[in-house]
Scaffold this motif. Structure first.
Motif, PDB file in Angstrom:
ATOM      1  N   TYR A   1       0.718  -1.221   0.007  1.00  0.00           N
ATOM      2  CA  TYR A   1      -0.075  -0.079  -0.022  1.00  0.00           C
ATOM      3  C   TYR A   1       0.926   1.176  -0.121  1.00  0.00           C
ATOM      4  CZ  TYR A   1      -3.632  -3.208   1.702  1.00  0.00           C
ATOM      5  OH  TYR A   1      -4.372  -4.145   1.721  1.00  0.00           O
ATOM      6  N   GLU A   2       0.259   2.435  -0.639  1.00  0.00           N
ATOM      7  CA  GLU A   2       1.183   3.421  -0.561  1.00  0.00           C
ATOM      8  C   GLU A   2       0.395   4.469   0.344  1.00  0.00           C
ATOM      9  OE1 GLU A   2       2.420   7.037  -3.393  1.00  0.00           O
ATOM     10  OE2 GLU A   2       3.117   5.085  -3.923  1.00  0.00           O
ATOM     11  N   ILE A   3       0.733   4.897   1.628  1.00  0.00           N
ATOM     12  CA  ILE A   3       0.213   5.783   2.517  1.00  0.00           C
ATOM     13  C   ILE A   3       1.255   7.039   2.843  1.00  0.00           C
ATOM     14  CG2 ILE A   3      -0.561   6.139   4.874  1.00  0.00           C
ATOM     15  CD1 ILE A   3      -0.998   2.851   4.997  1.00  0.00           C
ATOM     16  N   GLU A   4       0.545   8.063   2.271  1.00  0.00           N
ATOM     17  CA  GLU A   4       1.381   9.315   2.559  1.00  0.00           C
ATOM     18  C   GLU A   4       2.798   9.226   1.823  1.00  0.00           C
ATOM     19  OE1 GLU A   4       0.263  11.979   4.354  1.00  0.00           O
ATOM     20  OE2 GLU A   4      -1.435  11.235   5.657  1.00  0.00           O
ATOM     21  N   GLY A   5       2.852   8.648   0.593  1.00  0.00           N
ATOM     22  CA  GLY A   5       4.078   8.307  -0.140  1.00  0.00           C
ATOM     23  C   GLY A   5       4.866   7.525   0.266  1.00  0.00           C
ATOM     24  N   ILE A   6       4.396   6.569   1.407  1.00  0.00           N
ATOM     25  CA  ILE A   6       5.425   5.533   1.815  1.00  0.00           C
ATOM     26  C   ILE A   6       4.847   4.322   1.543  1.00  0.00           C
ATOM     27  CG2 ILE A   6       6.381   4.604   3.842  1.00  0.00           C
ATOM     28  CD1 ILE A   6       6.387   7.730   5.111  1.00  0.00           C
ATOM     29  N   LYS A   7       5.573   3.320   1.354  1.00  0.00           N
ATOM     30  CA  LYS A   7       5.101   2.031   0.611  1.00  0.00           C
ATOM     31  C   LYS A   7       5.241   1.060   1.981  1.00  0.00           C
ATOM     32  CE  LYS A   7       5.637   2.979  -3.606  1.00  0.00           C
ATOM     33  NZ  LYS A   7       4.663   2.770  -4.610  1.00  0.00           N
ATOM     34  N   VAL A   8       3.911   0.513   2.199  1.00  0.00           N
ATOM     35  CA  VAL A   8       3.763  -0.134   3.609  1.00  0.00           C
ATOM     36  C   VAL A   8       3.275  -1.488   3.043  1.00  0.00           C
ATOM     37  CG1 VAL A   8       2.370  -0.279   5.551  1.00  0.00           C
ATOM     38  CG2 VAL A   8       3.062   2.065   4.740  1.00  0.00           C
ATOM     39  N   ILE A   9       3.802  -2.385   3.889  1.00  0.00           N
ATOM     40  CA  ILE A   9       3.292  -3.810   3.931  1.00  0.00           C
ATOM     41  C   ILE A   9       3.512  -4.765   5.152  1.00  0.00           C
ATOM     42  CG2 ILE A   9       4.318  -6.046   3.039  1.00  0.00           C
ATOM     43  CD1 ILE A   9       5.499  -4.746   0.514  1.00  0.00           C
ATOM     44  N   PHE A  10       2.363  -5.180   5.259  1.00  0.00           N
ATOM     45  CA  PHE A  10       2.034  -6.165   6.608  1.00  0.00           C
ATOM     46  C   PHE A  10       2.613  -7.425   6.226  1.00  0.00           C
ATOM     47  CE2 PHE A  10      -1.496  -3.627   8.937  1.00  0.00           C
ATOM     48  CZ  PHE A  10      -0.753  -2.498   8.950  1.00  0.00           C
ATOM     49  N   ILE A  11       3.254  -8.236   7.224  1.00  0.00           N
ATOM     50  CA  ILE A  11       3.659  -9.354   7.454  1.00  0.00           C
ATOM     51  C   ILE A  11       3.334 -10.164   8.487  1.00  0.00           C
ATOM     52  CG2 ILE A  11       5.910 -10.711   7.164  1.00  0.00           C
ATOM     53  CD1 ILE A  11       7.314  -8.591   5.850  1.00  0.00           C
ATOM     54  N   GLU A  12       3.012 -11.399   8.332  1.00  0.00           N
ATOM     55  CA  GLU A  12       2.437 -12.128   9.389  1.00  0.00           C
ATOM     56  C   GLU A  12       3.749 -12.314  10.581  1.00  0.00           C
ATOM     57  OE1 GLU A  12       0.929 -14.353  12.296  1.00  0.00           O
ATOM     58  OE2 GLU A  12      -0.253 -13.993  10.407  1.00  0.00           O
ATOM     59  N   ALA A  13       3.122 -11.949  11.491  1.00  0.00           N
ATOM     60  CA  ALA A  13       4.119 -11.727  12.834  1.00  0.00           C
ATOM     61  C   ALA A  13       4.377 -13.229  13.739  1.00  0.00           C
ATOM     62  CB  ALA A  13       3.680 -10.681  13.818  1.00  0.00           C
ATOM     63  N   ASN A  14       3.550 -14.037  13.304  1.00  0.00           N
ATOM     64  CA  ASN A  14       3.532 -15.287  13.908  1.00  0.00           C
ATOM     65  C   ASN A  14       3.643 -15.098  15.748  1.00  0.00           C
ATOM     66  OD1 ASN A  14       3.755 -18.346  14.284  1.00  0.00           O
ATOM     67  ND2 ASN A  14       6.189 -17.918  14.744  1.00  0.00           N
ATOM     68  N   HIS A  15       2.646 -14.387  16.001  1.00  0.00           N
ATOM     69  CA  HIS A  15       2.494 -13.832  17.335  1.00  0.00           C
ATOM     70  C   HIS A  15       0.901 -14.119  17.717  1.00  0.00           C
ATOM     71  CE1 HIS A  15       2.694 -11.869  21.321  1.00  0.00           C
ATOM     72  NE2 HIS A  15       1.937 -11.048  20.925  1.00  0.00           N
TER      73      HIS A  15
END
Length: 483
Positions: free
Chosen positions: A223-237
């Motif tokens: 995703y691009e949010i405020e010009g920044i590339k953001v990716i969520f990765i599974e945290a295994n928590h």
């Protein structure tokens, strides 16, 4: 007995830590939010070019430990690097003027508190009336610590206790544990909350947060949010927990782990493989060589094996698994599958579990405490006297209780990975096993993860409240990165 499980159950992993993972001791009091509140650095392009060098900027651009920052400070002249309380937090002595100033402020605050004067706006104090409207109470205002802000971005991570944060236009939540979401209520109105879809549903179901502020992001999608590339990765928590990977327009890359359990599979993730991490915000809950506990799979196998052994001796055994409001689901789900029995929880927990959208879990849930020998109760409830009383409420449906407390804090170096050597606590027909099932990384897993990423800088996010603890961790980080 219908135990109430509130959405605000305390979920921190040690009663000795505050909500930021800092020890609640005199030696670490300087690591509290209040200790930092008088000297907040700004980040990114908000700093005017003529502004004196700030602590956060120097911290992020210096080496991997505090000594690098000390060298920078020593090279500067005329005391340009003056961040009174932040310097104290990171083990740098205050100037005499700073100590004198703080002593004066503390003295004045004590005078106002004891005299009961209505001067709540002085020295950052806000007035609040009690329910009867008689005496004003004074509450210290809190500023967001710099380590919850991502430099060069308008983002903060797990920072909901500070009202509206100046310069922040996007609030990230790594997962739905109280020490991370604390401060979020149905009255939240300070900006969008970015989180995973499971966490988004929990914000709605448990806290009634206005849905217009909740922004659910999918795992492994950019995703691009405020010009920044953001990716969520599974945290295994816990369910819905995410690592947050951020790529700025200038090429800098940050990884915030939130709470996580590092795994070999993370080392094959394309994002972590292909982008060098400049700054790593690391969950250091078990960053100590003594915590070399076994894998989740090994612990679950032991729990299932022990359960079958007890059932062979006493078929009318009640199995109890302790859990947080969310977390530890795999333990009782595997027992359920192995015994082919439903899982009893109270209504509050069932709503939470059903919100995950896991069909294999929802189909095993039961609302009758008498219909199944497998019950899930709060971890804090698992004491001999409590379980004895709980058993008495079940009208002699069961003759004994076998309980499991799955948490890494039960790990013993003497036992190590030899789980069959674990000695339970027993009294009469009540038996409690403490099993080292952790949803945080073990020491070895942390080491392997850091050696895989090889970041330029590591910021520990847990147990970092004393200079001794920070120095030990930074020494470990340096050794890992050299090898």
């Amino acid at each position: 007995m219908d135990l109430e499980i509130r959405a605000d159950d305390p979920l921190s992993f040690s009663e000795e830590l505050d909500e930021n993972g800092f020890p609640l001791t005199s030696s670490s009091s300087s690591g509290s939010d209040e200790a930092e509140s008088t000297s907040e650095p700004r980040s990114g392009n908000d700093d005017p070019p003529h502004k004196l060098s700030e602590f956060a900027s120097d911290f992020y651009t210096s080496g991997s430990d505090c000594s690098s920052l000390l060298r920078i400070r020593n090279e500067k002249k005329n005391g340009l690097l003056v961040q009174k309380n932040l310097l104290q937090m990171w083990g740098i002595a205050k100037s005499e003027a700073a100590e004198t100033s703080e002593s004066r402020v503390c003295t004045e605050n004590r005078k106002r508190k004891w005299k009961g004067k209505e001067q709540g706006d002085v020295f950052g104090l806000n007035q609040k009336k009690n329910e009867k409207g008689k005496k004003p109470a004074y509450v210290q205002s809190r500023s967001c610590p710099f380590y919850k802000k991502i430099p060069g971005t308008p983002f903060t991570v797990d920072a909901f206790r500070y009202d509206a944060i100046q310069g922040c236009s996007a609030y990230f939540l790594t997962h739905f544990h109280y020490d991370h979401y604390g401060g979020l209520t149905k009255r939240w109105c300070h900006g969008p909350i970015y989180c995973t879809s499971i966490t988004a549903r929990l914000l709605d179901t448990c806290l009634s947060v206005n849905q217009s502020y909740i922004c659910a992001l999918e795992y492994d999608k950019e995703y691009e949010i405020e010009g920044i590339k953001v990716i969520f990765i599974e945290a295994n928590h816990c369910p819905g927990a995410a690592l947050i990977h951020l790529r700025l327009s200038d090429g800098r890359t940050y990884l915030h782990t939130g709470d996580f359990r590092a795994s070999k599979s993370m080392q094959s993730h394309p994002i972590l493989l292909n982008y060098h991490v400049n700054v790593l915000y690391l969950d250091t809950t078990y960053c100590n060589p003594k915590y070399r506990f076994p894998s989740k799979e090994e612990v679950i196998a032991f729990v299932v094996r022990t359960t079958h052994k007890y059932f062979q001796k006493q078929p009318k055994t009640l199995v109890v698994v302790g859990a947080y409001s969310i977390g530890k689901e795999r333990v009782y789900l595997e027992i359920s599958r192995s015994l082919q029995v439903p899982i009893y929880t109270n209504a509050s927990r069932r709503r939470i579990l059903e919100s995950f959208g896991w069909s294999d879990l929802s189909s095993w849930l039961s609302n009758s405490s008498h219909s199944t020998p497998l019950h899930v109760l709060p971890l804090s409830f698992l004491r001999l006297e409590n379980l004895n009383k709980y058993l008495a409420t079940l009208n002699q449906r069961f003759n004994a209780v076998l309980a499991f407390r799955p948490t890494g804090w039960t790990f013993s170096e003497a036992t190590g990975s030899k789980l069959d050597l674990i000695k339970p606590t027993s009294k009469g027909n009540i038996t409690i096993y403490g099993v080292p099932y952790s949803e945080h990384s073990s020491f070895n897993e942390l080491r392997d993860f850091v050696k895989f990423l090889r970041p330029d800088k590591i910021i520990p996010t847990v147990n970092a409240g004393s200079i001794a603890s920070r120095d030990k961790m930074q020494a470990l980080f340096n050794n890992w990165l050299k090898s």
